[in-house]
Design a protein around this motif. Structure first.
Motif, mmCIF file in Angstrom:
data_model
loop_
_atom_site.group_PDB
_atom_site.id
_atom_site.type_symbol
_atom_site.label_atom_id
_atom_site.label_comp_id
_atom_site.label_asym_id
_atom_site.label_seq_id
_atom_site.Cartn_x
_atom_site.Cartn_y
_atom_site.Cartn_z
ATOM 1 N N SER A 1 -13.326 1.038 3.711
ATOM 2 C CA SER A 1 -12.937 1.621 2.427
ATOM 3 C C SER A 1 -13.515 0.786 1.294
ATOM 4 O O SER A 1 -13.849 -0.383 1.465
ATOM 5 C CB SER A 1 -11.416 1.704 2.304
ATOM 6 N N ASN B 1 0.031 4.438 -0.329
ATOM 7 C CA ASN B 1 -0.568 5.469 0.520
ATOM 8 C C ASN B 1 -2.018 5.061 0.768
ATOM 9 O O ASN B 1 -2.384 3.931 0.467
ATOM 10 C CB ASN B 1 -0.441 6.869 -0.131
ATOM 11 N N ASP B 2 -2.833 5.960 1.281
ATOM 12 C CA ASP B 2 -4.224 5.609 1.594
ATOM 13 C C ASP B 2 -5.076 5.339 0.359
ATOM 14 O O ASP B 2 -6.178 4.806 0.478
ATOM 15 C CB ASP B 2 -4.877 6.721 2.416
ATOM 16 N N ASN B 3 -4.573 5.705 -0.837
ATOM 17 C CA ASN B 3 -5.395 5.602 -2.031
ATOM 18 C C ASN B 3 -4.882 4.662 -3.113
ATOM 19 O O ASN B 3 -5.592 4.393 -4.079
ATOM 20 C CB ASN B 3 -5.579 6.995 -2.650
ATOM 21 N N TYR C 1 -12.728 -0.135 -2.955
ATOM 22 C CA TYR C 1 -11.622 -0.089 -3.898
ATOM 23 C C TYR C 1 -12.015 -0.660 -5.253
ATOM 24 O O TYR C 1 -12.938 -1.451 -5.371
ATOM 25 C CB TYR C 1 -10.377 -0.810 -3.358
ATOM 26 N N LYS D 1 0.859 -1.179 0.000
ATOM 27 C CA LYS D 1 0.000 0.000 0.000
ATOM 28 C C LYS D 1 0.899 1.234 0.000
ATOM 29 O O LYS D 1 1.566 1.532 0.980
ATOM 30 C CB LYS D 1 -0.911 -0.035 1.227
ATOM 31 N N GLY E 1 -7.189 1.180 -6.652
ATOM 32 C CA GLY E 1 -7.530 2.551 -6.304
ATOM 33 C C GLY E 1 -8.465 2.497 -5.114
ATOM 34 O O GLY E 1 -9.532 1.878 -5.183
ATOM 35 N N ILE E 2 -8.065 3.099 -4.002
ATOM 36 C CA ILE E 2 -8.781 2.948 -2.730
ATOM 37 C C ILE E 2 -9.418 4.273 -2.324
ATOM 38 O O ILE E 2 -8.775 5.321 -2.392
ATOM 39 C CB ILE E 2 -7.808 2.484 -1.634
ATOM 40 N N VAL E 3 -10.675 4.206 -1.884
ATOM 41 C CA VAL E 3 -11.372 5.385 -1.379
ATOM 42 C C VAL E 3 -11.777 5.108 0.067
ATOM 43 O O VAL E 3 -12.690 4.320 0.323
ATOM 44 C CB VAL E 3 -12.629 5.707 -2.223
#
Length: 161
Positions: free
Chosen positions: A95, A57-59, A97, A55, A86-88
């Motif tokens: 989350s 970053n968070d996204n 993705y 990962k 792509g993560i939201v």
């Protein structure tokens, strides 16, 4: 296609390395699910697999997976995939993705002393949800399309380290 995915992953890695990295960036897990191939209803549809990723970053994450998709009579079908996620984040724990990647589907059939194998490669895409139980452990559910005529739904658990 594999070269395009590798270039995309390299660009994502270069971009993400410039940003602050969170703890527990590496993760690994296992899942179990159900596979459906259009036109093949009399099948053992159990799927299971392992996956690992990083990962950035968070996204954004990159992930590699290996999965047994299904078995029909003496034919076993497996999948190996490389994807960008792509993560939201919706909340601290939850989350959603999307997955876009490249995968190889392999089939092998045995009869007596003869084994025949075949494979095909192409785009892999899917969507999923993730619930982070704590800093290390997460649970996810995902719908994937490893091929135009193949659907897989799975649930899994992963550990971040």
């Amino acid at each position: 296609m594999l070269k395009k995915v590798a270039v995309a992953l390299t660009l994502v890695a270069a971009f993400a390395s410039a940003q602050a990295q969170s703890n527990n960036a590496f993760y690994a897990g296992a899942d179990i699910g159900n596979t459906k191939v259009d036109g093949l209803d009399s099948a053992d549809k159990l799927s299971y697999g392992i996956f690992g990723g990083y990962k950035f970053n968070d996204n954004v994450a990159a992930e590699l997976n290996v999965r047994h998709l299904a078995k029909w009579n003496s034919v076993n079908v497996s999948q190996t995939g490389l994807s960008v996620l792509g993560i939201v984040p919706v909340s601290k724990e939850f989350s959603v993705y999307g997955r876009l990647g490249y995968n190889n589907l392999s089939a092998s059939a045995s009869s007596g002393n003869t084994t025949v194998t075949a494979s095909t490669s192409g785009a892999l895409y899917g969507v999923g949800v993730n619930f982070q139980v704590n800093k290390e452990v997460g649970i996810r559910a995902e719908y994937q399309r490893p091929a135009s005529d193949t659907k897989n739904f799975s649930v899994g658990v992963h550990y971040s380290f």
